[in-house]
Write a protein that holds these residues in place. Structure first.
Motif, PDB file in Angstrom:
ATOM      1  N   PRO A 251       0.801  -1.146  -0.111  1.00 25.11           N
ATOM      2  CA  PRO A 251       0.204  -0.053  -0.027  1.00 25.11           C
ATOM      3  C   PRO A 251       0.833   1.344   0.104  1.00 25.11           C
ATOM      4  N   SER A 252       2.046   1.217   0.484  1.00 27.88           N
ATOM      5  CA  SER A 252       2.828   2.343   0.559  1.00 27.88           C
ATOM      6  C   SER A 252       3.639   2.760  -0.659  1.00 27.88           C
ATOM      7  N   ILE A 253       3.781   1.884  -1.634  1.00 27.73           N
ATOM      8  CA  ILE A 253       4.738   2.039  -2.863  1.00 27.73           C
ATOM      9  C   ILE A 253       3.570   1.914  -3.902  1.00 27.73           C
ATOM     10  N   ALA A 254       2.119   1.725  -3.876  1.00 30.55           N
ATOM     11  CA  ALA A 254       1.387   1.755  -4.720  1.00 30.55           C
ATOM     12  C   ALA A 254       1.525   3.058  -5.769  1.00 30.55           C
ATOM     13  N   PRO A 255       1.715   2.948  -7.053  1.00 34.29           N
ATOM     14  CA  PRO A 255       1.769   4.237  -7.745  1.00 34.29           C
ATOM     15  C   PRO A 255       0.765   5.016  -8.060  1.00 34.29           C
ATOM     16  N   HIS A 256      -0.702   4.830  -7.826  1.00 35.56           N
ATOM     17  CA  HIS A 256      -1.742   5.574  -8.029  1.00 35.56           C
ATOM     18  C   HIS A 256      -2.781   5.219  -6.895  1.00 35.56           C
ATOM     19  N   PRO A 257      -3.677   6.020  -6.532  1.00 28.29           N
ATOM     20  CA  PRO A 257      -4.698   5.693  -5.601  1.00 28.29           C
ATOM     21  C   PRO A 257      -5.601   4.730  -6.063  1.00 28.29           C
ATOM     22  N   ILE A 258      -5.888   3.845  -4.863  1.00 30.12           N
ATOM     23  CA  ILE A 258      -6.322   2.535  -5.531  1.00 30.12           C
ATOM     24  C   ILE A 258      -7.814   2.597  -5.823  1.00 30.12           C
ATOM     25  N   ASP A 259      -8.414   3.842  -5.464  1.00 29.52           N
ATOM     26  CA  ASP A 259     -10.048   3.938  -5.714  1.00 29.52           C
ATOM     27  C   ASP A 259     -10.336   4.820  -6.751  1.00 29.52           C
ATOM     28  N   ALA A 260      -9.279   5.706  -7.088  1.00 30.78           N
ATOM     29  CA  ALA A 260      -9.530   6.589  -8.317  1.00 30.78           C
ATOM     30  C   ALA A 260      -9.481   6.044  -9.694  1.00 30.78           C
ATOM     31  N   PRO A 261     -10.502   6.370 -10.496  1.00 23.65           N
ATOM     32  CA  PRO A 261     -10.496   5.624 -12.041  1.00 23.65           C
ATOM     33  C   PRO A 261      -9.342   6.336 -12.785  1.00 23.65           C
ATOM     34  N   LEU A 262      -8.603   5.525 -13.459  1.00 29.15           N
ATOM     35  CA  LEU A 262      -7.298   6.227 -14.290  1.00 29.15           C
ATOM     36  C   LEU A 262      -7.667   5.862 -15.646  1.00 29.15           C
ATOM     37  N   THR A 263      -8.154   4.754 -15.901  1.00 31.66           N
ATOM     38  CA  THR A 263      -8.371   4.468 -17.244  1.00 31.66           C
ATOM     39  C   THR A 263      -9.978   4.144 -17.650  1.00 31.66           C
ATOM     40  N   ALA A 264     -10.055   3.691 -18.740  1.00 31.38           N
ATOM     41  CA  ALA A 264     -11.466   3.176 -18.996  1.00 31.38           C
ATOM     42  C   ALA A 264     -11.640   1.850 -18.594  1.00 31.38           C
ATOM     43  N   PRO A 265     -12.816   1.156 -18.313  1.00 34.33           N
ATOM     44  CA  PRO A 265     -12.884  -0.057 -17.779  1.00 34.33           C
ATOM     45  C   PRO A 265     -12.515  -1.163 -18.446  1.00 34.33           C
ATOM     46  N   PHE A 266     -11.714  -1.926 -17.733  1.00 33.61           N
ATOM     47  CA  PHE A 266     -10.887  -2.975 -18.397  1.00 33.61           C
ATOM     48  C   PHE A 266     -10.051  -2.452 -19.478  1.00 33.61           C
ATOM     49  N   ALA A 267      -9.423  -1.484 -19.368  1.00 29.22           N
ATOM     50  CA  ALA A 267      -8.542  -1.095 -20.298  1.00 29.22           C
ATOM     51  C   ALA A 267      -7.311  -1.820 -20.454  1.00 29.22           C
TER      52      ALA A 267
END
Length: 271
Positions: free
Chosen positions: A26-42
């Motif tokens: 959890p400390s080294i995850a590059p992005h927030p785990i709950d924030a959409p970053l791409t299209a679904p199933f990109a």
């Protein structure tokens, strides 16, 4: 380093690395785990190395964050099951009447299917959650472990030095903690590895059934369940957490097996 310790270290190292990575994930995850970053199933790309999940969240970040609770829960279950089984098995070997009662009780509990046992405990537990899953895993794991420890402890309990200690007036707890269990270190270490593997699968099964951690928590088993509908669009959303669970269980079991024989030989040498 001699060849045997080197081989042991090579078998233990993968388990240590995976456990450390899961705990620190959890400390080294590059992005927030709950924030959409791409299209679904990109598909995997520069922004998301393993692509997106069903809501477009970064699979890699959720993979890194989703293993800590599973590892810690499984470790706790393995410690509790091994500890309870060690004490009950040693007492049963030293006191045959108690041993028969423990074995009959274990036989009854073993009749309960694992999935049904998880559902019974977690659904009847107030608010359910991870502690209910841990309790279910301990209840389901102790009967198998007790039978194994009792079988290994019986020859030790019948040995001359244990009988001499009992004849000398030593109390039961002294016989258990000082005479029997120190000579079962190899068995207990191997048992710990086996119970850790079983706990990983039980905790993961509970997560898959959604009777443990609940969405939107990052959990490897939940990731498999949530993303199974899009496995053809982005297989990594399912394959990555599945592989993580399998590798964790296998590496810890191999590490315990590598250490156990050495520990057993030390115990015999001391005697």
């Amino acid at each position: 380093m001699t060849p045997r310790p080197r081989a042991t270290a090579l078998r233990v190292l993968p388990a240590l690395l995976l456990v450390c990575l899961a705990v620190a994930g959890p400390s080294i995850a590059p992005h927030p785990i709950d924030a959409p970053l791409t299209a679904p199933f990109a598909k995997p790309g520069s922004d998301a190395f393993l692509g997106g999940d069903q809501l477009g969240r970064d699979v890699l970040s959720r993979l890194l964050a989703g293993g800590r609770d599973l590892v810690l829960s499984s470790l706790l279950v393995a410690v509790l099951v091994t500890g309870c089984a060690a004490v009950l098995g040693a007492i049963g070997a030293l006191r045959p009447r108690v041993g028969r009662l423990v074995e009959r009780t274990a036989d009854l509990v073993m009749l309960l299917p694992a999935v049904l046992g998880i559902l019974l405990v977690t659904l009847s537990w107030p608010d359910g959650g991870r502690f209910a899953v841990i309790a279910a895993a301990v209840v389901l794991g102790v009967p198998y472990a007790v039978r194994l420890v009792a079988g290994a402890a019986s020859p030790v309990a019948a040995s001359g030095y244990v009988e001499a200690a009992a004849a000398g007036g030593e109390r039961l707890w002294h016989l258990v903690l000082r005479e029997v269990l120190p000579n079962l270190r190899a068995t207990l270490l191997a048992l710990f590895g086996l119970r850790f593997v079983a706990a990983v699968y039980l905790v993961a099964t509970a997560g898959f059934l959604q009777v443990g951690p609940q969405p939107p928590a990052a959990d490897w088993a939940l990731m498999i369940r949530e993303n199974s509908s899009g496995i053809l669009l982005n297989p990594w959303a399912v394959v990555a957490p599945s592989a993580a669970i399998a590798l964790l269980a296998m590496s810890v079991n191999l590490a315990a097996a590598a250490i156990a024989p050495q520990t057993g030989r030390k115990a015999v040498t001391v005697l």
